[in-house]
Write a protein that holds these residues in place. Structure first.
Motif, short mmCIF file in Angstrom:
data_model
loop_
_atom_site.label_atom_id
_atom_site.label_comp_id
_atom_site.label_asym_id
_atom_site.label_seq_id
_atom_site.Cartn_x
_atom_site.Cartn_y
_atom_site.Cartn_z
N ALA A 80 -29.82 3.57 -32.13
CA ALA A 80 -29.48 2.58 -33.13
C ALA A 80 -29.94 2.89 -34.46
O ALA A 80 -29.31 2.86 -35.44
N LEU A 81 -31.36 3.00 -34.52
CA LEU A 81 -31.87 3.01 -35.68
C LEU A 81 -31.59 4.24 -36.50
O LEU A 81 -31.41 4.32 -37.55
N TYR A 82 -31.57 5.55 -35.76
CA TYR A 82 -30.95 6.68 -36.30
C TYR A 82 -29.70 6.57 -36.72
O TYR A 82 -29.62 7.03 -38.03
N ILE A 83 -28.74 6.06 -36.08
CA ILE A 83 -27.40 5.85 -36.44
C ILE A 83 -27.07 4.87 -37.78
O ILE A 83 -26.45 5.18 -38.79
N VAL A 84 -27.87 3.84 -37.71
CA VAL A 84 -27.76 2.87 -38.94
C VAL A 84 -28.49 3.53 -40.10
O VAL A 84 -28.04 3.55 -41.20
N SER A 85 -29.64 4.25 -39.95
CA SER A 85 -30.20 4.59 -41.15
C SER A 85 -29.60 5.92 -41.83
O SER A 85 -29.49 6.28 -42.95
N LEU A 86 -29.10 6.72 -41.09
CA LEU A 86 -28.24 8.00 -41.62
C LEU A 86 -26.84 7.55 -42.03
O LEU A 86 -26.65 7.97 -43.10
N THR A 87 -26.22 6.75 -41.53
CA THR A 87 -25.18 6.00 -42.20
C THR A 87 -25.30 5.31 -43.27
O THR A 87 -24.70 5.39 -44.45
N ALA A 88 -26.49 4.29 -43.56
CA ALA A 88 -26.88 3.82 -44.91
C ALA A 88 -27.08 4.93 -45.93
O ALA A 88 -26.59 4.77 -47.01
N LEU A 89 -27.88 5.87 -45.47
CA LEU A 89 -28.05 7.30 -46.40
C LEU A 89 -26.78 7.94 -46.80
O LEU A 89 -26.76 8.32 -48.15
N ALA A 90 -25.93 7.98 -45.78
CA ALA A 90 -24.78 8.76 -46.27
C ALA A 90 -23.89 7.95 -47.40
O ALA A 90 -23.25 8.56 -48.29
N LEU A 91 -23.72 6.78 -46.98
CA LEU A 91 -23.01 5.84 -48.02
C LEU A 91 -23.95 5.72 -49.48
O LEU A 91 -22.99 5.60 -50.43
N TYR A 92 -25.18 5.79 -49.33
CA TYR A 92 -25.86 6.09 -50.63
C TYR A 92 -25.63 7.12 -51.53
O TYR A 92 -25.38 7.01 -52.58
N TRP A 93 -25.47 8.35 -50.70
CA TRP A 93 -25.24 9.41 -51.55
C TRP A 93 -23.94 9.55 -51.87
O TRP A 93 -23.63 10.43 -52.75
N GLN A 94 -23.02 8.89 -51.19
CA GLN A 94 -21.79 9.07 -51.40
C GLN A 94 -21.70 8.10 -52.72
O GLN A 94 -20.69 8.51 -53.64
N ARG A 95 -22.15 7.02 -52.73
CA ARG A 95 -22.16 6.32 -54.17
C ARG A 95 -22.71 7.09 -55.20
O ARG A 95 -22.42 6.90 -56.48
N ARG A 96 -23.57 7.80 -54.93
CA ARG A 96 -24.34 8.75 -56.16
C ARG A 96 -23.48 10.22 -56.24
O ARG A 96 -24.01 10.97 -57.04
#
Length: 346
Positions: A80-96
């Protein structure tokens, strides 16, 4: 259409009167000064994909038995930690405005969903198999009907992730999950034990169906989702085809013809991945001829060397004139077939 603009495009703009003479060179110099070199960009993209594959491997087929001993609760928390962290990073880099980094991180998150569902099933008492089949590593190596919930959850998670991060690479873990699902569903059809012949047959037909599905999608979406779908479909189709044994020379020659057909499709669709798999198949057939049929011939290696030089020459010719070659092939096809084919991509 491509996002890259080169000197030829600007020269055509001058000829059409869109730009004044001299403006094309000034604009080209400006664009080159504003963007990093192509080599650096390609190197960064390679790093993105390689990093994502490392994450997928670490939390997938390379997961060791030691992880199974930490307990299902701890396994669930880590997944769960991996999935949430990777998804959060993906959304962050999408905004960037970094779509590739975001996409590969999102795909890595989807690839860990089977591990999450595995832990949930174990904790909730829904695990359909006995304790001897409780090693997560077997998910990637054994065909078993008990994996179906994990595969279905991966497909659903992948489709949801495509809504959040619409990047084509996310199609890859979805396609792999569907491939596994087809194998596991076939166990219900054929029963157990599930023979290698049946696995090859399922893989071949599933790969063919995947290729047909992405042929329909190709050119009809904003992103190039078909690229990774073709790769997954070819891996299943070509793998099943190559592992299918034939005792007759006719069957082996047919195998070579099918691979030549894949190389022809590469020219027709302008998709190098078909060329790669087709070339591997033809090379495998030529290797068979060399070691089995013409083992005593001194001339065969020489002839094969000249064929190799010819193939390299054809590759150079295709690189220079791929637009003309693709159009020439399509001009000789029936109109209804050309209309059904996807538009050519650069």
């Amino acid at each position: 259409m491509t996002d890259r603009i080169d000197a030829k495009d600007l020269a055509r703009a001058v000829q059409a009167g869109v730009l004044q003479p001299g403006q094309d060179q000034a604009l080209l110099a400006f664009l080159r000064s504003q963007s990093p070199s192509q080599g650096n960009v390609q190197l960064a993209h390679t790093a993105f994909y390689f990093g994502a594959l490392l994450i997928m491997g670490a939390m997938g087929w390379l997961l060791t038995e030691a992880w199974m001993r930490i307990g299902d609760g701890a396994l669930l928390a880590v997944a769960a930690l991996y999935i949430v962290s990777l998804t959060a990073l993906a959304l962050y880099w999408q905004r960037r405005q970094q779509p590739i980094a975001a996409g590969v991180l999102a795909a890595a998150a989807v690839s860990i969903v089977p591990l999450l569902v595995f832990a949930i099933e174990r904790l909730a008492g829904w695990w359909p198999m006995d304790d001897t089949q409780a090693d997560y590593h077997q998910y990637y190596t054994y065909v078993q009907g008990g994996w179906l919930l994990m595969e279905a959850a991966t497909v659903v998670a992948g489709l949801l992730m495509l809504r959040l991060v619409p990047y084509p690479f996310i199609v890859m873990p979805i396609a792999v999950a569907l491939w596994f699902m087809s194998m596991d569903l076939s166990e219900w059809i054929y029963g157990s034990p599930f023979s290698w012949d049946q696995r090859r047959t399922v893989s071949l037909w599933f790969g063919l169906a995947t290729l047909m599905a992405f042929l329909i999608i190709d050119g009809r979406t904003r992103g190039d989702y078909a690229r990774w779908g073709y790769l997954a479909g070819l891996a299943a189709f070509w793998g099943g085809l190559t592992m299918t044994e034939s005792a007759s020379e006719l069957g082996k020659a047919l195998y070579c013809l099918i691979n030549l057909g894949l190389m022809g499709i590469a020219v027709l669709l302008r998709r190098p991945v078909f060329m790669v798999f087709g070339a591997m198949g033809v090379a495998a057939y030529l290797g068979y001829l060399s070691y089995e049929v013409f083992a005593a011939s001194l001339l065969f290696p020489v002839v094969l060397s000249f064929i190799g030089l010819g193939v390299i020459g054809l590759g150079l010719l295709y690189q220079k004139r791929r637009e003309r070659l693709s159009q020439a092939v399509r001009s000789n096809l029936p109109d209804w077939l050309v209309a059904a084919l996807p538009a050519l991509r650069d």
